[in-house]
Write an enzyme that holds these catalytic residues in place. Structure first.
Site, PDB file in Angstrom:
ATOM      1  N   GLY A   1       2.815  -6.392   5.096  1.00 13.26           N
ATOM      2  CA  GLY A   1       1.914  -5.296   5.411  1.00 13.26           C
ATOM      3  C   GLY A   1       1.954  -4.222   4.352  1.00 13.26           C
ATOM      4  O   GLY A   1       2.763  -4.274   3.419  1.00 13.26           O
ATOM      5  N   PRO A   2       1.103  -3.226   4.478  1.00 14.60           N
ATOM      6  CA  PRO A   2       1.044  -2.149   3.486  1.00 14.60           C
ATOM      7  C   PRO A   2       2.303  -1.296   3.504  1.00 14.60           C
ATOM      8  O   PRO A   2       3.088  -1.349   4.466  1.00 14.60           O
ATOM      9  CB  PRO A   2      -0.193  -1.350   3.916  1.00 14.60           C
ATOM     10  CG  PRO A   2      -0.394  -1.682   5.353  1.00 14.60           C
ATOM     11  CD  PRO A   2       0.098  -3.073   5.546  1.00 14.60           C
ATOM     12  N   PRO A   3       2.523  -0.501   2.467  1.00 14.63           N
ATOM     13  CA  PRO A   3       3.722   0.351   2.422  1.00 14.63           C
ATOM     14  C   PRO A   3       3.714   1.390   3.542  1.00 14.63           C
ATOM     15  O   PRO A   3       2.673   1.902   3.939  1.00 14.63           O
ATOM     16  CB  PRO A   3       3.622   1.030   1.043  1.00 14.63           C
ATOM     17  CG  PRO A   3       2.674   0.198   0.256  1.00 14.63           C
ATOM     18  CD  PRO A   3       1.719  -0.396   1.232  1.00 14.63           C
ATOM     19  N   GLY A   4       4.902   1.694   4.036  1.00 16.64           N
ATOM     20  CA  GLY A   4       5.059   2.791   4.975  1.00 16.64           C
ATOM     21  C   GLY A   4       4.819   2.465   6.426  1.00 16.64           C
ATOM     22  O   GLY A   4       4.782   3.371   7.257  1.00 16.64           O
ATOM     23  N   VAL A   5       4.666   1.175   6.785  1.00 13.01           N
ATOM     24  CA  VAL A   5       4.401   0.839   8.187  1.00 13.01           C
ATOM     25  C   VAL A   5       5.692   0.542   8.950  1.00 13.01           C
ATOM     26  O   VAL A   5       5.649   0.229  10.137  1.00 13.01           O
ATOM     27  CB  VAL A   5       3.430  -0.359   8.298  1.00 13.01           C
ATOM     28  CG1 VAL A   5       2.076  -0.004   7.731  1.00 13.01           C
ATOM     29  CG2 VAL A   5       3.998  -1.593   7.607  1.00 13.01           C
ATOM     30  N   GLY A   6       6.844   0.596   8.279  1.00 20.70           N
ATOM     31  CA  GLY A   6       8.118   0.445   8.977  1.00 20.70           C
ATOM     32  C   GLY A   6       8.759  -0.913   8.852  1.00 20.70           C
ATOM     33  O   GLY A   6       9.572  -1.281   9.698  1.00 20.70           O
ATOM     34  N   LYS A   7       8.442  -1.667   7.786  1.00 21.86           N
ATOM     35  CA  LYS A   7       9.001  -3.017   7.648  1.00 21.86           C
ATOM     36  C   LYS A   7      10.514  -2.976   7.432  1.00 21.86           C
ATOM     37  O   LYS A   7      11.267  -3.709   8.072  1.00 21.86           O
ATOM     38  CB  LYS A   7       8.316  -3.736   6.476  1.00 21.86           C
ATOM     39  CG  LYS A   7       6.813  -3.886   6.624  1.00 21.86           C
ATOM     40  CD  LYS A   7       6.213  -4.687   5.494  1.00 21.86           C
ATOM     41  CE  LYS A   7       6.378  -4.016   4.150  1.00 21.86           C
ATOM     42  NZ  LYS A   7       5.634  -2.752   4.043  1.00 21.86           N
TER      43      LYS A   7
ATOM     44  N   SER B   1     -15.670 -10.703   0.245  1.00 29.44           N
ATOM     45  CA  SER B   1     -16.093 -10.082   1.503  1.00 29.44           C
ATOM     46  C   SER B   1     -17.259  -9.119   1.340  1.00 29.44           C
ATOM     47  O   SER B   1     -17.797  -8.642   2.335  1.00 29.44           O
ATOM     48  CB  SER B   1     -14.911  -9.358   2.156  1.00 29.44           C
ATOM     49  OG  SER B   1     -14.463  -8.297   1.349  1.00 29.44           O
TER      50      SER B   1
ATOM     51  N   LYS C   1     -10.256  -3.022   8.212  1.00 28.54           N
ATOM     52  CA  LYS C   1     -11.628  -2.644   7.890  1.00 28.54           C
ATOM     53  C   LYS C   1     -12.286  -1.897   9.051  1.00 28.54           C
ATOM     54  O   LYS C   1     -12.993  -0.908   8.842  1.00 28.54           O
ATOM     55  CB  LYS C   1     -12.431  -3.893   7.517  1.00 28.54           C
ATOM     56  CG  LYS C   1     -11.974  -4.523   6.201  1.00 28.54           C
ATOM     57  CD  LYS C   1     -12.717  -5.820   5.908  1.00 28.54           C
ATOM     58  CE  LYS C   1     -12.252  -6.420   4.595  1.00 28.54           C
ATOM     59  NZ  LYS C   1     -12.925  -7.699   4.283  1.00 28.54           N
TER      60      LYS C   1
END
Length: 830
Positions: free
Chosen positions: A397-403, A720, A763
């Site tokens: 996932g993108p940075p900063g989501v808590g991985k 897309s 999106k």
């Protein structure tokens, strides 16, 4: 210069510093004889046409006496011819010493006419000639006579020096001083040699004398030979002398340093022996046998497997036969210490209380239902089957989501030790597998180090940023991870340093990544991918209220009731001061707000402090992100698309303009190859449907089409945007405007079919954040709508389509009339 005894015409100068005699003999005799003789042959005695002797890796100067070994057949013929016709021969160097039979192009044009003083035939058929250079000469023409080369030469006269006598004398003295310095640095007696140099007062002759005894490459010596002006020639020689002096100085420094190092080693040895004696007198000495006994005892307690025990016993026997202060003994002791400290049998007891684990996960993280369910499933399986193998989960996932923080919470919920290994920028395979013990400073790899730090056999190890592994000449770390992450192999993981198998099968491996496409296929195949999409605004608000705000209040010395901030203020911060899929920037902004309040409290103002929306700009400055006003109706040729980035979803404006021209298609905005192909497909579809769309059939020949996607500095690619490109193109060709509250995504085919794409949740979040009311997605992406929270679905109308014909009625304010061929009319384009 480098001499090779197998060359046909090689100088064996007994006077040069690089011959086969001892160094002292070389240096002492070099200058004395090479100065020439008093009865030098006069130039007028030299014929104009003489035999040529090509030389390999040597240049002969005037007045120098040099022995030559001659082995090539035509070179032997040239020497024998010269001995029967006046003893004169033309010596010229080869440009390439590897050429066996040089031609005119392979020889330098300037050489030295020499006199053969002595000739001796060797038992192997070669000739040994003693020659003396007598004059520089330039080769005018070369002839092949009876198997050997002859040359018509022009003797080169040396001009008189043009500098002042004082400058000439200064150059002569400096050259002699440099020679004396070099001789002194090499430990060679200078008296006799310097006496010879002092008697040479002609700058050109001194330059030749010194050049003949310097270590020069053929090209460098040839440059000096070709320089006729004596002062210039002496300058060239002085340059090489200076370089030689610097090299000699550096050699002396290296020798001195090496000698000092040896002296220091001996001194250290005696000091160690004295220290041992002192410790023995004081009763503090640790006997080597006692040390080995301590190591052996620690190894016995480690519970080593049989295979490891066998290797350890072997190393213990080696250690017992070595001196305690030897370097190899230190390496073995360090190795045995590592073996003793690893958790071969020690494991931590899993926390198998499902409800407690769920509570811990919910306390630390908001949302993330899929991941929490997967961890609880793992706990359930472990509870029912303790011998089950652990999964290898990859949070993408993108940075900063808590991985990363999620890994720590998982370890806490399981009751296990936690270790994190950062893989970002790692290029060396040895970082994973360790270095072999033959290397100085060798250590185990990061996995074994993590196991030692954890102290248990079943920790949670987080491999952070696994998509940012690199590879170069030192190996491929991602390939080294294949064994560690394969449940069928990692029970026998081999580290180069340990050189014995270590069981990693009890470890719960977690990985994090931003870009799954950057993970090698073989490694990705071993991972169970769990996606972490970006947070919605409601999720961010809940996280800010429940987690981030209390944390920042505590870190900044504030109590919970000392700062009062409404949800409206937090929403303003989220909307206007951060634009990201994760939470890092939001945490920074809330932290900045808390620091401002903490300063007020420190200055003596009394809490509570109530923050209003009007005060946000005062504390945090001007909003960084202000959305463009959404137009109800866009101009013809403009449509809103949706894009996915590692930071979340984005709105993408696509602009199409048509002008009279010759059918050219211009694409701008840093578009990638896939997006360019989507634009071509959109144009082809519009041409094929021109009649039914009421577009002039010859528009592709009578006008140029320019497609631009703003934010030109940002590269864009992917399929897309196909639906949006087609819609914007038809809008420009028909003059119809696209609705301003509508965005869309989907891949387009030449037949107009709309194919599925990725990143649907991100999106849709972008469309909601922009305040749009409608979004078009491919029908085959309907399954992705399950990930979108119900509160978002209420804010935006989601339309699913499978063909572009379904898009156009939704996109335009008015439905484009379908015109049959009989009623076809031409409509001017915009």
């Amino acid at each position: 210069m480098t001499f090779d005894t197998n060359d046909d015409s090689i100088a064996k100068n007994s006077l040069a510093p690089y011959n086969q005699e001892t160094e002292q003999q070389q240096e002492e005799g070099a200058m004395k004889i090479n100065a020439g003789t008093e009865d030098d042959v006069q130039p007028q005695e030299i014929p104009s046409s003489i035999p040529i002797l090509p030389l390999r890796d040597v240049v002969v100067f005037n007045y120098m006496i040099v022995p030559l070994f001659v082995g090539r057949e035509r070179s032997i013929q040239a020497v024998e011819s010269a001995t029967t016709h006046g003893q004169h021969i033309f010596l010229c160097a080869q440009k390439d010493s590897q050429i066996e039979n040089p031609t005119e192009e392979d020889l330098y044009s300037v050489g030295t006419v020499a006199l053969i003083l002595r000739l001796l035939k060797m038992p192997d058929g070669r000739l040994k000639a003693l020659v003396q250079g007598i004059s520089r000469a330039r080769c005018l023409t070369i002839h092949n006579e009876d198997g050997y080369l002859t040359a018509t030469v022009e003797l080169l006269q040396e001009p008189q020096p043009t500098v002042k006598p004082t400058e000439q004398e200064a150059l002569l003295r400096y050259a002699r001083e440099q020679c004396e310095k070099i001789l002194a640095l090499r430990g060679i007696p200078t008296g006799e040699i310097m006496g010879v140099l002092s008697n040479v007062n002609e700058p050109g002759r001194l330059a030749d004398l010194i050049a003949a005894n310097l270590r020069l490459k053929t090209e460098e010596a040839q440059e000096i030979l070709q320089c006729l002006e004596p002062i210039d020639r002496l300058h060239l020689v002085i340059t090489h002398l200076t370089h030689e002096a610097e090299v000699a100085t550096m050699q002396v420094k290296i020798q001195t340093s090496a000698r000092e190092g040896m002296d220091k080693a001996q001194k250290d040895y005696f000091l160690r022996e004295q220290l041992k004696a002192i410790r023995k007198e004081l009763g503090d000495a640790i006997d080597a046998d006692e040390e080995i006994e301590e190591v052996s005892s620690a190894l016995n307690k480690a519970g080593l497997p049989a295979e490891v025990r066998k290797e350890v016993d072997k190393q213990l026997r080696r250690l017992s036969t070595m001196h305690a202060d030897s370097a190899e003994a230190g390496v073995i002791r360090t190795y045995l210490d590592w073996i003793a400290e690893l958790p071969w049998k020690k494991t931590s007891k899993d926390q198998l209380d499902i409800h407690k684990a769920k509570t811990i996960l919910n306390e630390d993280h908001y949302g993330l239902v899929k991941i929490k369910d997967r961890i609880l499933e793992y706990l359930s399986v472990r509870k029912l089957n303790p011998k089950s193998k652990g999964p290898i989960l990859c949070f993408a996932g993108p940075p900063g989501v808590g991985k990363t923080s999620l890994g720590r919470s998982i370890a806490k919920s399981l009751g296990r030790k936690f270790q994190r290994i950062s893989l970002g920028g790692m290029h060396d395979e040895a970082e994973i597998r360790g270095h072999r013990r033959t290397y100085i400073g060798a250590m185990p790899g990061r996995l074994i180090q993590a196991m030692k730090q954890a102290g248990t056999k079943n920790p949670v190890i987080l491999l952070d940023e696994i998509d940012k592994l690199g590879n170069d000449f030192r190996g491929d770390p991602s390939s080294a991870l294949l064994e560690a992450l394969d449940p069928e192999q990692n029970h026998n993981f081999s580290d180069h340093y340990l050189n014995v198998p270590f069981d990693l099968s009890k470890v719960l491996f977690l990985c994090t990544a931003n870009h799954l496409e950057h993970i090698p296929a073989a490694l990705k195949d071993r991972l169970e991918i769990i996606s972490l999409p970006g947070y919605t605004q409601q999720e961010k608000l809940a996280i800010a209220r429940k987690y981030i705000l209390p944390k920042q209040l505590k870190e900044n010395g504030l109590k919970e009731n000392e700062l009062i901030i409404s949800d409206t203020c937090l929403e303003k911060i989220i909307r206007e001061y951060t634009r990201e899929a994760g939470l890092r920037n939001m945490e920074r902004e809330i932290g900045s707000l808390c620091r401002k309040v903490a300063r007020k409290k420190a200055e003596g103002k009394k809490p509570p402090f109530r923050i209003t929306t009007n005060q946000i700009e005062k504390f945090l400055g001007i909003p960084r992100f202000i959305d463009d006003d959404t137009e109800k109706t866009l101009p013809p040729g403009v449509a809103l698309g949706l894009a996915w980035t590692p930071a979340g979803g984005e709105i993408l404006y696509i602009e199409v303009s048509t002008v009279k021209g010759k059918g050219n298609l211009l694409l701008t905005g840093q578009l990638g190859d896939v997006m360019k192909e989507s634009a071509q497909a959109a144009l082809s579809y519009a041409r094929s449907k021109a009649s039914s769309l009421n577009i002039s059939p010859d528009f592709a020949k009578s006008m140029d089409i320019h497609i631009h996607i703003p934010a030109g500095a940002t590269p864009k690619d992917g399929p897309s945007a196909g639906v949006t490109l087609t819609t914007a193109l038809i809008s420009a060709l028909t003059g119809k405007s696209v609705r301003g509250d509508l965005c869309m995504t989907g891949e387009i085919t030449l037949r107009g079919r709309v194919l599925p794409v990725g990143g649907i949740k991100e999106k849709v979040l972008a469309g909601v954040a922009r305040g749009l009311g409608h979004v078009i997605i491919p029908t085959k992406n309907t399954k992705d709508l399950e990930e979108i929270p119900q509160e978002l679905k209420k804010k935006i109308k989601i339309h699913t389509v499978s063909h572009i014909d379904e898009v156009l009625p939704l996109a335009f304010s008015e439905t484009i009339p379908v015109v049959t061929k009989k009623k076809q009319t031409k409509q001017p384009t915009s």
